[in-house]
Structures are given as structure tokens and as C-alpha cells.
Design a protein around this motif. Structure first.
Motif, mmCIF file in Angstrom:
data_model
loop_
_atom_site.group_PDB
_atom_site.id
_atom_site.type_symbol
_atom_site.label_atom_id
_atom_site.label_comp_id
_atom_site.label_asym_id
_atom_site.label_seq_id
_atom_site.Cartn_x
_atom_site.Cartn_y
_atom_site.Cartn_z
ATOM 1 N N THR A 1 0.867 -1.184 0.000
ATOM 2 C CA THR A 1 0.000 0.000 0.000
ATOM 3 C C THR A 1 0.899 1.228 0.000
ATOM 4 N N ASP A 2 0.359 2.346 -0.460
ATOM 5 C CA ASP A 2 1.132 3.593 -0.440
ATOM 6 C C ASP A 2 1.489 3.976 0.988
ATOM 7 N N ARG A 3 0.563 3.754 1.908
ATOM 8 C CA ARG A 3 0.778 4.173 3.299
ATOM 9 C C ARG A 3 1.754 3.269 4.045
ATOM 10 N N ASP A 4 1.614 1.936 3.875
ATOM 11 C CA ASP A 4 2.403 0.992 4.674
ATOM 12 C C ASP A 4 3.567 0.352 3.936
ATOM 13 N N GLY A 5 3.654 0.514 2.643
ATOM 14 C CA GLY A 5 4.678 -0.177 1.871
ATOM 15 C C GLY A 5 4.332 -1.660 1.780
ATOM 16 N N LEU A 6 5.333 -2.512 1.928
ATOM 17 C CA LEU A 6 5.115 -3.961 1.852
ATOM 18 C C LEU A 6 4.271 -4.421 3.034
ATOM 19 N N ARG A 7 3.120 -5.070 2.747
ATOM 20 C CA ARG A 7 2.196 -5.477 3.824
ATOM 21 C C ARG A 7 2.135 -6.971 4.031
ATOM 22 N N HIS A 8 2.294 -7.729 2.961
ATOM 23 C CA HIS A 8 2.078 -9.175 3.070
ATOM 24 C C HIS A 8 2.961 -9.878 2.043
ATOM 25 N N VAL A 9 3.585 -10.993 2.458
ATOM 26 C CA VAL A 9 4.440 -11.781 1.577
ATOM 27 C C VAL A 9 4.127 -13.255 1.801
ATOM 28 N N GLU A 10 3.964 -13.988 0.708
ATOM 29 C CA GLU A 10 3.756 -15.441 0.770
ATOM 30 C C GLU A 10 4.689 -16.127 -0.214
#
Length: 143
Positions: free
Chosen positions: A53-62
Motif C-alpha cells: 500500500t502507499d501508506r504501509d509499503g510492503l504489507r504481506h508476503v507469501e
């Protein structure tokens, strides 16, 4: 082609980089990327998935492996920092994978509606109710 392995064969035929957008009640809007790579001489697919997201950057990785299990059903083995370890999902109906083990009722729905398009959704419930869709990404092959 048997319906049991259709998702795997279709992914292997359209391996590459997919990008798109997603949304959900728990996640909110996000950008998603999935790299589909053939493995084991075409008997498995590696799925590397991430959301930002623009706000959080990388949020989830699988990092996941889709392959035919010993019982003849497709299995999706998923590793993510959001999970307590590797979780095995078993295909119940084409494209719907239910957690075989894990702390909560969960399902992954992986569909390929048309060549070059992929939909990837996580469903879960934090109580004993039936899982519901928490987020879904609709992706298009970009390479």
C-alpha cells in the motif's frame, strides 16, 4: 484434463508475473504482485505473492508451492510471516483450497477466469462460523 489438476496445469501454461489490485474488509485497498514459476519438471508451481500500500509499503508476503499430493488432490503449501509456519491447504473443489491444519478455519480461492487473468482470495473466520472472503486480488499477466 481432470478437474482435480486443472488449476495447476493452467498456471503452468501461463507462468509469469501478474500484477493487479485488491481489496477486502480486513485489508482495505492494496496493490498485488504474484510470480508463477514452474518447478519439478512441470509437476509443481511456485507462487510468490506480495501486497503493498502507499501508506504501509510492503504489507504481506507469501511463498507457496502448488502440487499434486499423495492422495491425488492438489495441495497448496503456504509460508508467510502472517502464519505460524507452513500451512497445507487441500483442494476441495477446483480452485478452492481448505486449510488442512492451522489455527483458524481458512480457505484460499485461486481461479483463472481467462488466459492471462488470475484471482487470488483469502477466506477465514476467527470463530466457528463458516469462512468468508477477507480479501481478494484480481491480477493480470504483465510479462
Amino acid at each position: 484434463m481432470p478437474a482435480e489438476t486443472d488449476v495447476l496445469h493452467r498456471l503452468l501454461r501461463s507462468a509469469g508475473v501478474y500484477r493487479g489490485r485488491g481489496d477486502g474488509p480486513e485489508s482495505g485497498p492494496f496493490l498485488a504482485r504474484m510470480v508463477v514459476t514452474p518447478a519439478l519438471a512441470g509437476r509443481a508451481a511456485i507462487l510468490d505473492y506480495e501486497t503493498t500500500t502507499d501508506r504501509d509499503g510492503l504489507r504481506h508476503v507469501e511463498h507457496s508451492v502448488l502440487l499434486l499430493g499423495a492422495d491425488g488432490r492438489l495441495e497448496l503449501h503456504v509460508a508467510s510471516l502472517d502464519l505460524p509456519g507452513m500451512v497445507r491447504f487441500t483442494q476441495q473443489t477446483p480452485g478452492q483450497f481448505t486449510a488442512y491444519e492451522g489455527p483458524l478455519l481458512a480457505r484460499i480461492v485461486l481461479t483463472l477466469p481467462r488466459p492471462g487473468l488470475l484471482s487470488y482470495a483469502w477466506w477465514w473466520s476467527r470463530d466457528d462460523r463458516e469462512p468468508r472472503e477477507q480479501y481478494r486480488a484480481d491480477l493480470r499477466r504483465t510479462d
